[in-house]
Design an enzyme around this catalytic site. Structure first.
Site, PDB file in Angstrom:
ATOM      1  N   GLU A 100      -4.969  -8.726  -0.453  1.00 17.36           N
ATOM      2  CA  GLU A 100      -5.592  -8.467   0.763  1.00 17.36           C
ATOM      3  C   GLU A 100      -6.988  -8.362   0.369  1.00 17.36           C
ATOM      4  O   GLU A 100      -7.729  -7.349  -0.395  1.00 17.36           O
ATOM      5  CB  GLU A 100      -5.298  -7.098   1.251  1.00 17.36           C
ATOM      6  CG  GLU A 100      -3.791  -7.214   2.253  1.00 17.36           C
ATOM      7  CD  GLU A 100      -3.452  -6.084   2.844  1.00 17.36           C
ATOM      8  OE1 GLU A 100      -4.456  -5.177   3.352  1.00 17.36           O
ATOM      9  OE2 GLU A 100      -2.452  -5.944   2.937  1.00 17.36           O
ATOM     10  N   GLU A 150       0.767  -1.171   0.190  1.00 21.80           N
ATOM     11  CA  GLU A 150       0.126  -0.012   0.043  1.00 21.80           C
ATOM     12  C   GLU A 150       0.779   1.155   0.035  1.00 21.80           C
ATOM     13  O   GLU A 150       0.704   1.960   0.941  1.00 21.80           O
ATOM     14  CB  GLU A 150      -0.872  -0.186   1.344  1.00 21.80           C
ATOM     15  CG  GLU A 150      -2.061  -1.251   1.077  1.00 21.80           C
ATOM     16  CD  GLU A 150      -3.242  -1.004   1.977  1.00 21.80           C
ATOM     17  OE1 GLU A 150      -3.445  -0.094   2.843  1.00 21.80           O
ATOM     18  OE2 GLU A 150      -4.137  -1.873   1.660  1.00 21.80           O
TER      19      GLU A 150
HETATM   20  O1  AHR Z   1      -5.117  -6.137   6.908  1.00 16.83           O
HETATM   21  C1  AHR Z   1      -5.067  -4.876   7.714  1.00 16.83           C
HETATM   22  C2  AHR Z   1      -4.511  -3.656   6.736  1.00 16.83           C
HETATM   23  O2  AHR Z   1      -5.249  -3.194   5.810  1.00 16.83           O
HETATM   24  C3  AHR Z   1      -3.274  -4.063   6.214  1.00 16.83           C
HETATM   25  O3  AHR Z   1      -2.069  -3.901   7.249  1.00 16.83           O
HETATM   26  C4  AHR Z   1      -3.106  -2.934   5.239  1.00 16.83           C
HETATM   27  O4  AHR Z   1      -2.285  -3.358   4.184  1.00 16.83           O
HETATM   28  C5  AHR Z   1      -4.549  -2.812   4.796  1.00 16.83           C
HETATM   29  O5  AHR Z   1      -4.699  -1.213   4.754  1.00 16.83           O
END
Ligand code: AHR
Length: 519
Positions: A323, A200
Site C-alpha cells: 500500500e 495492518e
Molecule cells: O487503502 C485504504 C486503507 O488504507 C486500507 O484499507 C488500509 O489497509 C490502509 O489503512
C-alpha cells in the site's frame, strides 16, 4: 618594477576570480550510467495494483453487474479492463485493506441472489451485498491477464476459514472445498501465488502487538497449504511506516519457509491525518512537503531492508510495499468513507519517485501495490457512471512498463537542490534498467516546478546509436483530467535532448517525468 607590480595584481585578480567561480558554481546535474553493469532484476510485481471493497473501487468502478447498460463481460466493465491491460498490470491485491479482516469469503460464493449481506464498517458503513466475490475477482484477473494477490482474514476470521479458502481456490482433487467450487461452476482450480495473511494487524486488522501477530502468522500460514504445483508466496502483515520493532519481531520470530514476504504500508499525506490537504488546491510549500514526504520512502525501504538483512542475508524474504500512494481529503461533497480524490501532475511525480525508489531497491523490494486502482486514493482510473478517465498516475505506470522484469542498472546521480524557504531536496530523481532485448531505459523526474534543468548523462559500456523519449508534464502542477476535459494531462513524445558520442544532453522541463529509450 611597475610591470612586476602589474603582473602580481593581474595574477591576484585571476586567483580571486577563480575562487569566486569555484565557490558559487552551480552544481553539476549529471548521471553516470554503466550500461554493461547490471544488478538484480526489477520484478514486474513492483508495478502491482490494489482493489478494495471501498467506495467505488469495486462497485461501479470495476463491477457493474451483468444487467448493467455499461458494456461489461460477466459484470466486469470492459472499458476499465481495456485501460488496465495497457499497463500490463502484473498483480492485483484484493479484497482489502481493512476490509479483508472483516470479509468472510464464503459469503461471496454461490448464487448471487442468495449471498448474505454485510455492513462494510470501515468504509462508509454501506451494505455490501457480496455480489463481487472469489469467482468474480478471479474472472477479473483472467480478463486482465494478471496474477491475483488475495489477502485473507486474520482479524475476525479463523485459521480454518483461511485454510479452506486456499483449498477452495487451488485444490484439484476430491475434497469438500474443491467439490463446493465445482458446484459453483468452476471445475479446474485457479492458480494463486500471492497470499496475504491479514492486513495492518497492528491497526484495523486486530490491533495486535508485533509479538502476538507473529505467533498468529505462524498458525495461519502453516495451514495455507501448497496444493499440487500451486506454491504460495505468503505475505505477512508488516509494519506501518517506521515501525522498525514490528519488522524486527517478525523477522526474528517467523521461520522463513512459511513467510516469503513482509508487507510495508506508507502513504504520502501532505499535511496531517486530520487535514490531509486538497488533491487539487495546494501551494508550493505544500507541494514541497508532498515530495519531501514521498522521498522518505527511500529511507523507510533502506532501514527496513537493513533489519531484514540482519536476519535474512540471502534475501529470501521479499519486502512487499503493498500500500503506497497519496492520501488527501476527499473531493468536496463526496462520502468521507469512500476516499475519492482527484489526481494531478503532482501525483504523477509522486508515482514516478516511488517507482524509481522501488527499482533502485529491487534486491529487496519484490512487490508493491499502489492504492488503489479505480476511484480510490491515488487511482489509475476515475469513473462516473458510464464515463471513464485516465489519471496522470496512469500515464506514469504506462511509461514505466519498460522496467518490468528488466535488469537494474545502478546509476550515479548528482544534482542541484530544489529549495523552498529554508528547506531543500534533490531536484532530480532517476532509475535505469536494461530489458531482455538489451535496450536501456532511463526514467528521470525533475521535481522543481519552476526551473528547467540541463542534465548530462554519460553512458558507458555501450555504443549509443539512437535515443527516443516520452514525457509527462503540464503547465500547472495541479493540472488534471476531468470528465469534461479527459486529455489535459497525457504522455507526449520528448525530443529536447542531444546526443554527442555517448553523452546525452537533456533539457528536463520543470515538473516533468521523462523516459528515455537508449539503444
Ligand atoms: O487503502 C485504504 C486503507 O488504507 C486500507 O484499507 C488500509 O489497509 C490502509 O489503512
Amino acid at each position: 618594477m611597475k610591470s612586476v607590480l602589474k603582473f602580481i595584481l593581474i595574477l591576484s585578480a585571476l586567483a580571486l576570480g577563480f575562487t569566486f567561480l569555484f565557490m558559487f558554481k552551480a552544481p553539476e546535474n549529471r548521471i553516470i550510467l554503466n550500461a554493461d553493469q547490471t544488478a538484480d532484476t526489477i520484478s514486474r510485481h513492483i508495478y502491482g495494483h490494489f482493489s478494495e471493497h471501498l467506495g467505488h473501487c469495486i462497485y461501479g468502478g470495476i463491477w457493474v453487474g451483468e444487467n448493467s447498460p455499461i458494456p461489461n463481460t460477466r459484470g466486469i466493465r470492459n472499458d476499465v479492463v481495456a485501460a488496465l491491460k495497457r499497463l500490463n498490470i502484473p498483480n492485483l491485491r484484493w479484497p482489502g485493506g481493512c476490509f479483508a479482516d472483516e470479509y468472510h469469503w464464503m459469503d461471496g460464493i454461490g448464487p448471487r441472489e442468495q449471498r448474505p449481506k454485510m455492513v462494510n464498517t470501515h468504509w462508509g458503513g454501506v451494505i455490501e451485498d457480496n455480489s463481487f466475490g472469489t469467482h468474480e475477482f478471479l474472472d477479473l484477473c483472467e480478463q486482465l491477464g494478471t496474477e491475483p494477490y488475495i489477502c485473507g482474514n486474520v482479524g475476525s476470521g479463523t485459521v480454518e476459514e483461511m485454510s479452506k479458502w486456499v483449498e477452495y481456490i487451488t485444490f484439484d482433487g476430491e475434497s469438500p472445498m474443491a467439490n463446493l467450487r465445482r458446484k459453483n461452476g468452476r471445475d479446474k482450480p485457479w492458480k494463486v501465488k500471492f497470499w496475504g495473511v491479514g492486513n495492518e494487524n497492528w491497526g484495523c486488522g486486530g490491533h495486535m502487538t508485533a509479538e502476538f501477530y507473529s505467533d498468529q502468522f505462524r498458525r495461519y500460514a502453516t495451514y495455507c497449504r501448497n496444493y499440487g504445483d500451486n506454491k504460495l508466496f505468503r505475505i505477512a502483515g508488516g509494519p506501518s511506516s517506521r515501525d522498525y520493532h514490528w519488522m524486527r519481531t517478525l523477522m526474528e520470530k517467523v521461520p522463513y519457509r512459511i513467510m516469503q514476504g513482509v508487507s510495508l504500508h506508507y502513504y504520502t499525506v501532505p499535511k496531517t491525518w486530520g487535514d490531509k490537504g486538497s488533491a487539487t488546491e495546494f501551494n508550493e510549500s505544500e507541494y514541497f512537503t508532498t515530495i519531501q514526504k514521498t522521498l522518505f520512502m527511500d529511507e523507510l525501504v533502506t532501514q527496513h531492508a537493513k533489519i531484514m538483512d540482519q536476519f535474512d542475508p540471502k534475501k529470501q524474504v521479499g519486502l512487499v510495499v503493498d500500500e503506497w500512494g497519496t492520501w488527501y481529503n476527499v473531493e468536496p461533497g463526496t462520502n468521507p468513507g469512500f476516499l475519492y480524490q482527484q489526481n494531478t501532475l503532482r501525483d504523477a511525480l509522486v508515482a514516478a519517485i516511488n517507482l524509481n525508489i522501488f527499482n533502485n531497491h529491487c534486491d529487496r523490494v519484490k512487490m508493491a501495490n499502489i492504492a488503489q486502482t479505480v476511484n480510490v486514493l491515488q487511482a489509475m482510473i476515475l469513473t462516473k457512471d458510464e464515463k471513464m478517465i485516465l489519471t496522470p498516475s496512469f500515464y506514469v505506470f504506462e511509461m514505466y512498463k519498460v522496467h518490468h522484469d528488466a535488469a537494474l542498472i545502478p546509476l550515479n546521480l548528482s544534482c542541484e537542490d530544489y529549495v523552498v524557504e529554508d528547506k531543500k531536496i534533490p531536484a532530480l530523481n532517476a532509475s535505469a534498467s536494461k530489458d531482455k532485448n538489451g535496450v536501456t531505459h532511463i526514467t528521470i523526474t525533475n521535481i522543481n516546478p519552476n526551473k528547467q534543468i540541463d542534465l548530462t548523462i554519460d553512458i558507458r559500456g555501450m555504443k549509443v546509436t539512437s535515443v527516443n523519449g516520452k514525457i509527462l508534464t503540464a503547465k500547472e502542477l495541479n493540472a488534471h483530467n476531468t470528465f469534461e476535459n479527459p486529455e489535459a494531462v497525457k504522455t507526449q513524445d520528448f525530443k529536447d535532448f542531444k546526443l554527442s558520442g555517448n553523452t546525452l544532453f537533456v533539457k528536463m522541463p520543470a515538473k516533468s517525468v521523462v523516459m528515455l529509450k537508449v539503444k
